[in-house]
Design a protein around this motif. Structure first.
Motif, short mmCIF file in Angstrom:
data_model
loop_
_atom_site.label_atom_id
_atom_site.label_comp_id
_atom_site.label_asym_id
_atom_site.label_seq_id
_atom_site.Cartn_x
_atom_site.Cartn_y
_atom_site.Cartn_z
N ARG A 36 0.84 -1.19 0.00
CA ARG A 36 0.00 0.00 0.00
C ARG A 36 0.88 1.25 0.00
O ARG A 36 1.85 1.33 0.76
CB ARG A 36 -0.91 0.02 1.23
CG ARG A 36 -1.99 1.09 1.15
CD ARG A 36 -2.83 1.16 2.42
NE ARG A 36 -4.06 1.91 2.21
CZ ARG A 36 -4.90 2.27 3.17
NH1 ARG A 36 -4.64 1.93 4.43
NH2 ARG A 36 -5.99 2.96 2.89
N PHE A 83 -3.53 0.51 -3.27
CA PHE A 83 -3.12 -0.88 -3.04
C PHE A 83 -2.59 -1.48 -4.34
O PHE A 83 -3.20 -1.30 -5.40
CB PHE A 83 -4.30 -1.72 -2.55
CG PHE A 83 -4.71 -1.43 -1.13
CD1 PHE A 83 -4.02 -2.00 -0.07
CD2 PHE A 83 -5.77 -0.59 -0.85
CE1 PHE A 83 -4.40 -1.75 1.24
CE2 PHE A 83 -6.15 -0.32 0.45
CZ PHE A 83 -5.46 -0.90 1.50
N THR A 111 -7.64 2.62 -4.66
CA THR A 111 -7.22 3.47 -3.56
C THR A 111 -8.32 3.59 -2.53
O THR A 111 -9.49 3.74 -2.87
CB THR A 111 -6.84 4.87 -4.09
OG1 THR A 111 -5.75 4.75 -4.99
CG2 THR A 111 -6.45 5.80 -2.95
N ASP A 140 3.61 -1.51 6.77
CA ASP A 140 2.65 -0.42 6.70
C ASP A 140 2.45 0.12 8.11
O ASP A 140 1.61 -0.35 8.86
CB ASP A 140 1.34 -0.93 6.11
CG ASP A 140 0.36 0.21 5.86
OD1 ASP A 140 0.63 1.32 6.35
OD2 ASP A 140 -0.65 -0.01 5.19
#
Length: 429
Positions: free
Chosen positions: A192, A199, A217, A406
């Motif tokens: 991401r 993504f 997105t 992330d």
């Protein structure tokens, strides 16, 4: 101790790493790594297994106590033995200071054996575990924190058998999780963009990225909670959660595309995501939450993209934080392992039909060894789930976020701050 020219040879009967090092004067000594502390072992260390040092052939020599007497031993460099009978899952740990990896075989709620797996430069950090090469075993994926390069390490019978460079992806794309998104039986990867929320899905097969797809997105207010098969269609889906409201959104993924999205409800933000597994043995992925203030666990059964029921399964002190989920007492089970942030002790909780049925201590490993993940052994429990990747893959849920991961997910997935920040999400066993 000096560590110039350090070389680890293996693990002794006490589960301690033994090897040799060359000091600043270029004198060779043996060493023993126990509880995160290095000891020089040119002389006996007084344990039931006492390495004395390294002979001219580079072999560890020492003594052990068995059958009422002392015996000498010679440890030669060679492959690790395969997992013992009764092994249902494996655990990988990493010594953060020098990148030493250990693999532990688990079965019947006990650590059956431990082996030194290998050493990789500390710039490479955990990305995840999955079936990246064929369907033989669960493999390990690492990522460079400075370049974004991915490397996959094939693991078979407790040994690294091969390494491959998967390629490099810019670090603005951070790892969101793994699953089988095109139903080919291999593990794929979703990244991401930390600036836009876009993504990207990367299909992986035989240690190569075979294709990349833009999944779309989603606003960064919605953070990745985890992955699983929530509608029993045989492919892995993605769960997001709002950072402000606690609302969960479920995205069905079919053939590398988001096919539909569902609002499955809102839970107070004091309950954080602990992980995902099949806790009621109905063949679909469920969700475990934990109260960040009290330590209470709640299970949410999910079926056909909806929460069907919720259960309070008890409270555990917050000094024990979630390590991961997997088949720790029997094949096909979805049990939970916690780790004490002060002692490094592991505790396993058997979960059957949304209830904790037993709890057992599995022993302690020094906290300088950071948790990497859990994998099913054997890697394919045929017929347990429609989705083969979910048969093969069980990931740790400990401190999600940070490093090359992330880090926007740390609000929900950072319950276990003592652990190595993982870049992965759990799948059901």
């Amino acid at each position: 101790m000096g560590t110039h020219g350090t070389e680890a040879f293996g693990i002794n009967n006490a589960g301690q790493i033994v090897g040799r090092f060359t000091d600043a004067s270029f004198v060779t000594h043996g060493f023993l790594l126990s509880g995160g502390t290095y000891f020089t072992i040119d002389d006996p260390v007084g344990s039931s297994t006492s390495p004395f040092g390294i002979n001219d052939a580079g072999q560890i020599v020492g003594r052990y106590f068995a059958g009422g007497g002392d015996h000498g031993f010679l440890m030669v460099t060679g492959p690790n033995p395969p997992p013992p009978a009764g092994t249902t899952a494996d655990m990988i740990l990493r010594h953060g200071a020098d990148g030493l990896y250990e693999i532990y075989d688990i079965g019947g709620n006990a650590i059956l054996t431990g082996n030194f797996l290998g050493q990789v430069g500390t710039d490479f950090q955990f990305a995840g575990l999955g079936s990246f090469f064929g369907s033989d075993t669960t493999d390990m994926l690492l990522r460079s924190a400075s370049t974004g390069q991915f490397e996959v390490y094939d693991i078979s019978n407790n040994n690294i058998t091969n390494a491959a460079n998967l390629g490099t992806v810019g670090l603005d794309f951070q790892l969101a999780g793994f699953g089988d998104f095109n139903r080919d039986g291999a593990t794929d990867m979703i990244l991401r963009n930390s600036n836009t929320g876009q993504f990207e899905l990367y299909n992986i097969r035989n240690n190569h990225i075979t294709s990349a797809s833009n999944l779309g997105t989603v606003g960064l207010n919605f953070q990745v909670a985890g992955f699983g098969d929530f509608n029993a269609d045989g492919t892995t889906d993605m769960m997001l959660r709002s950072a402000t409201s606690g609302q969960f959104e479920l995205y069905d993924i079919v053939n590398n595309k988001i096919a539909s999205a569902f609002n499955i409800g809102t839970v107070g933000l004091d309950f954080r995501v602990a992980g995902f597994a099949d806790f009621n043995q109905d063949g679909t992925t469920d969700m475990m939450l934990r109260n960040a203030n009290t330590g209470q666990f709640e299970v949410y059964d999910i079926r056909n993209n909806a929460i069907t029921s919720a259960f309070n399964i008890g409270t555990v002190g917050l000094d024990f934080q979630v390590a991961g989920f997997g088949p720790f007492h029997a094949p096909g089970a979805s049990d939970m392992i916690l780790r004490n942030v002060n002692s490094g002790e592991f505790e396993v909780y058997d979960i059957v039909n949304n209830q904790i049925t037993t709890a057992n201590s599995m022993g302690a490993v020094g906290l300088d060894f950071q948790l990497g993940g859990f994998a099913v052994d054997p890697p394919t429990l045929s017929g347990t789930f429609t989705d083969i990747s979910n048969d093969q893959l069980v990931q740790a849920m400990a401190g999600f976020g940070g490093d090359a991961a992330d880090d926007s997910n740390s609000v929900f997935l950072g319950d276990d701050t003592s652990q190595q920040p993982l870049l992965t999400t759990p799948q059901q066993a």
